[in-house]
Scaffold this motif. Structure first.
Motif, PDB file in Angstrom:
ATOM      1  N   ILE A   1       0.854  -1.182   0.000  1.00  0.00           N
ATOM      2  CA  ILE A   1       0.000   0.000   0.000  1.00  0.00           C
ATOM      3  C   ILE A   1       0.890   1.233   0.000  1.00  0.00           C
ATOM      4  N   GLY A   2       0.484   2.281  -0.733  1.00  0.00           N
ATOM      5  CA  GLY A   2       1.294   3.492  -0.746  1.00  0.00           C
ATOM      6  C   GLY A   2       0.560   4.706  -1.265  1.00  0.00           C
ATOM      7  N   LEU A   3       1.313   5.772  -1.421  1.00  0.00           N
ATOM      8  CA  LEU A   3       0.809   7.049  -1.923  1.00  0.00           C
ATOM      9  C   LEU A   3       1.473   7.373  -3.253  1.00  0.00           C
ATOM     10  N   LYS A   4       0.828   8.247  -4.020  1.00  0.00           N
ATOM     11  CA  LYS A   4       1.402   8.685  -5.290  1.00  0.00           C
ATOM     12  C   LYS A   4       1.020  10.138  -5.534  1.00  0.00           C
ATOM     13  N   GLY A   5       1.830  10.814  -6.340  1.00  0.00           N
ATOM     14  CA  GLY A   5       1.548  12.187  -6.725  1.00  0.00           C
ATOM     15  C   GLY A   5       2.458  12.594  -7.868  1.00  0.00           C
ATOM     16  N   GLY A   6       2.023  13.595  -8.638  1.00  0.00           N
ATOM     17  CA  GLY A   6       2.855  14.019  -9.752  1.00  0.00           C
ATOM     18  C   GLY A   6       2.143  14.966 -10.681  1.00  0.00           C
ATOM     19  N   ILE A   7       2.534  14.933 -11.944  1.00  0.00           N
ATOM     20  CA  ILE A   7       2.021  15.870 -12.937  1.00  0.00           C
ATOM     21  C   ILE A   7       1.336  15.118 -14.077  1.00  0.00           C
ATOM     22  N   ASN A   8       0.469  15.817 -14.782  1.00  0.00           N
ATOM     23  CA  ASN A   8      -0.179  15.263 -15.956  1.00  0.00           C
ATOM     24  C   ASN A   8      -0.231  16.314 -17.060  1.00  0.00           C
ATOM     25  N   LYS A   9       0.022  15.871 -18.278  1.00  0.00           N
ATOM     26  CA  LYS A   9      -0.022  16.722 -19.471  1.00  0.00           C
ATOM     27  C   LYS A   9      -1.229  16.302 -20.293  1.00  0.00           C
ATOM     28  N   THR A  10      -2.101  17.255 -20.614  1.00  0.00           N
ATOM     29  CA  THR A  10      -3.344  16.928 -21.308  1.00  0.00           C
ATOM     30  C   THR A  10      -3.223  17.122 -22.816  1.00  0.00           C
ATOM     31  N   TYR A  11      -4.094  16.387 -23.545  1.00  0.00           N
ATOM     32  CA  TYR A  11      -4.225  16.511 -24.996  1.00  0.00           C
ATOM     33  C   TYR A  11      -5.712  16.445 -25.333  1.00  0.00           C
ATOM     34  N   GLY A  12      -6.161  17.306 -26.251  1.00  0.00           N
ATOM     35  CA  GLY A  12      -7.555  17.264 -26.673  1.00  0.00           C
ATOM     36  C   GLY A  12      -8.294  18.555 -26.368  1.00  0.00           C
ATOM     37  N   GLY A  13      -9.547  18.619 -26.795  1.00  0.00           N
ATOM     38  CA  GLY A  13     -10.374  19.804 -26.636  1.00  0.00           C
ATOM     39  C   GLY A  13     -10.438  20.590 -27.929  1.00  0.00           C
ATOM     40  N   GLU A  14     -11.653  20.821 -28.420  1.00  0.00           N
ATOM     41  CA  GLU A  14     -11.818  21.516 -29.702  1.00  0.00           C
ATOM     42  C   GLU A  14     -13.097  22.354 -29.680  1.00  0.00           C
ATOM     43  N   ILE A  15     -12.988  23.632 -30.049  1.00  0.00           N
ATOM     44  CA  ILE A  15     -14.118  24.558 -30.064  1.00  0.00           C
ATOM     45  C   ILE A  15     -14.149  25.275 -31.415  1.00  0.00           C
ATOM     46  N   THR A  16     -15.348  25.385 -31.997  1.00  0.00           N
ATOM     47  CA  THR A  16     -15.527  26.080 -33.278  1.00  0.00           C
ATOM     48  C   THR A  16     -16.433  27.284 -33.078  1.00  0.00           C
ATOM     49  N   GLY A  17     -15.981  28.446 -33.552  1.00  0.00           N
ATOM     50  CA  GLY A  17     -16.780  29.660 -33.447  1.00  0.00           C
ATOM     51  C   GLY A  17     -17.925  29.688 -34.446  1.00  0.00           C
ATOM     52  N   ILE A  18     -18.917  30.524 -34.164  1.00  0.00           N
ATOM     53  CA  ILE A  18     -20.063  30.712 -35.050  1.00  0.00           C
ATOM     54  C   ILE A  18     -19.985  32.110 -35.642  1.00  0.00           C
ATOM     55  N   ASP A  19     -19.895  32.187 -36.965  1.00  0.00           N
ATOM     56  CA  ASP A  19     -19.782  33.457 -37.679  1.00  0.00           C
ATOM     57  C   ASP A  19     -21.059  34.269 -37.501  1.00  0.00           C
ATOM     58  N   SER A  20     -20.909  35.530 -37.113  1.00  0.00           N
ATOM     59  CA  SER A  20     -22.066  36.397 -36.908  1.00  0.00           C
ATOM     60  C   SER A  20     -22.589  36.981 -38.208  1.00  0.00           C
ATOM     61  N   GLY A  21     -21.884  36.727 -39.296  1.00  0.00           N
ATOM     62  CA  GLY A  21     -22.249  37.353 -40.562  1.00  0.00           C
ATOM     63  C   GLY A  21     -21.511  38.659 -40.793  1.00  0.00           C
ATOM     64  N   ILE A  22     -20.795  39.114 -39.777  1.00  0.00           N
ATOM     65  CA  ILE A  22     -19.979  40.335 -39.889  1.00  0.00           C
ATOM     66  C   ILE A  22     -18.539  39.904 -39.656  1.00  0.00           C
ATOM     67  N   PRO A  23     -17.796  39.578 -40.702  1.00  0.00           N
ATOM     68  CA  PRO A  23     -16.467  38.964 -40.556  1.00  0.00           C
ATOM     69  C   PRO A  23     -15.508  39.736 -39.676  1.00  0.00           C
ATOM     70  N   ALA A  24     -15.687  41.061 -39.572  1.00  0.00           N
ATOM     71  CA  ALA A  24     -14.749  41.852 -38.782  1.00  0.00           C
ATOM     72  C   ALA A  24     -14.948  41.677 -37.288  1.00  0.00           C
ATOM     73  N   GLU A  25     -16.026  40.980 -36.880  1.00  0.00           N
ATOM     74  CA  GLU A  25     -16.316  40.888 -35.452  1.00  0.00           C
ATOM     75  C   GLU A  25     -16.047  39.507 -34.866  1.00  0.00           C
ATOM     76  N   TYR A  26     -16.731  38.485 -35.359  1.00  0.00           N
ATOM     77  CA  TYR A  26     -16.682  37.178 -34.708  1.00  0.00           C
ATOM     78  C   TYR A  26     -16.134  36.107 -35.635  1.00  0.00           C
ATOM     79  N   THR A  27     -15.275  35.276 -35.080  1.00  0.00           N
ATOM     80  CA  THR A  27     -14.604  34.252 -35.866  1.00  0.00           C
ATOM     81  C   THR A  27     -15.441  32.977 -35.970  1.00  0.00           C
ATOM     82  N   SER A  28     -15.229  32.253 -37.063  1.00  0.00           N
ATOM     83  CA  SER A  28     -15.833  30.928 -37.223  1.00  0.00           C
ATOM     84  C   SER A  28     -14.741  29.856 -37.288  1.00  0.00           C
ATOM     85  N   ALA A  29     -13.548  30.218 -36.852  1.00  0.00           N
ATOM     86  CA  ALA A  29     -12.413  29.284 -36.890  1.00  0.00           C
ATOM     87  C   ALA A  29     -12.564  28.202 -35.819  1.00  0.00           C
TER      88      ALA A  29
END
Length: 240
Positions: free
Chosen positions: A27-55
């Motif tokens: 029986i014992g203890l553990k601790g340390g670090i973790n490096k994450t991968y993943g996560g994706e978000i897509t913007g919704i274009d407002s129809g006014i390209p100078a304001e909101y991204t769809s990237a």
């Protein structure tokens, strides 16, 4: 007690009941670090390209941390290793209005099956049951009560790794992969009042994929094991 945590505790206790019948366990203890991968978000274009991204923006993994307890039950060169671990995961979306953190807190119960290759080196694989305690993304509106992010649609991940043990101390490196399927979530809104509108910024968006995989590096310390207990009884020396 949080009802969502009860299955985790029951799972961990049930596996450890086998300790009563095992010839050798630790029986014992553990601790340390973790490096994450993943996560994706897509913007919704407002129809006014100078304001909101769809990237589409993919998160950059940040360094989080974890800590927990472990038990290892040995059967010759094979072993079973149940754990219970708290983890804080972080990723970063680099939106035009500035870096935005994606943070997840989870409590997991890995149950691993392993094999001793030689001496201090072991390999293992198994599954982890996960309870998401909190999942948020910065800048989400309303700012005083931002919506929770749905990180997974199944509470399991797969793990594979290797570890080395030298006396009471060890080093463990593993890969944790979510077993959830990719799932798009509803429309969300990001704060953009203070944004620089010289470039399109993130405002309304869709979370395309909230899953996070991890590389986990742990330092471990053994608090007790039956083999050293027997030797200590015979020789009168501490096993550390």
């Amino acid at each position: 007690m949080n009802k969502k945590l009860l299955p985790l505790l029951i799972c961990y206790i049930a596996v450890n009941v086998s300790l009563l019948h095992a010839q050798e366990f630790s029986i014992g203890l553990k601790g340390g670090i973790n490096k994450t991968y993943g996560g994706e978000i897509t913007g919704i274009d407002s129809g006014i390209p100078a304001e909101y991204t769809s990237a589409t923006f993919t998160a950059e993994g940040e360094i989080g941390f974890h800590g927990g307890i472990w038990t290892q039950i040995n059967f010759g060169k094979f072993f079973i290793r149940p754990e219970i671990v708290y983890s804080k995961l972080e990723s970063r979306f680099d939106f035009p209005q500035g870096p935005t953190l994606y943070e997840v807190e989870e409590l997991s119960v890995p149950v691993l099956v392993g094999y001793n290759i030689f001496g201090p080196l072991d390999i293992y694989a198994g599954a982890a049951y996960k309870n998401i305690m909190d999942a948020t993304i910065e800048r989400l509106e309303p700012l005083n009560d931002p919506p929770q992010v749905v990180v997974q649609n199944t509470p399991f991940s797969a793990q594979i790794g290797a570890k080395v043990q030298f006396g009471s101390f060890g080093l463990d490196v593993r890969y944790d992969r979510s077993l959830s399927s990719k799932e798009s979530q509803g429309t969300i809104d990001f704060e953009s009042n203070s944004a620089d509108f010289d470039v399109p910024v993130m405002n309304r968006a869709v979370i395309e994929d909230a899953r996070l995989d991890q590389i986990i590096v742990s330092l471990t310390v053994k608090l007790f094991d039956t083999a050293n207990k027997d030797r200590r009884r015979r020789g009168g020396n501490c096993y550390f």
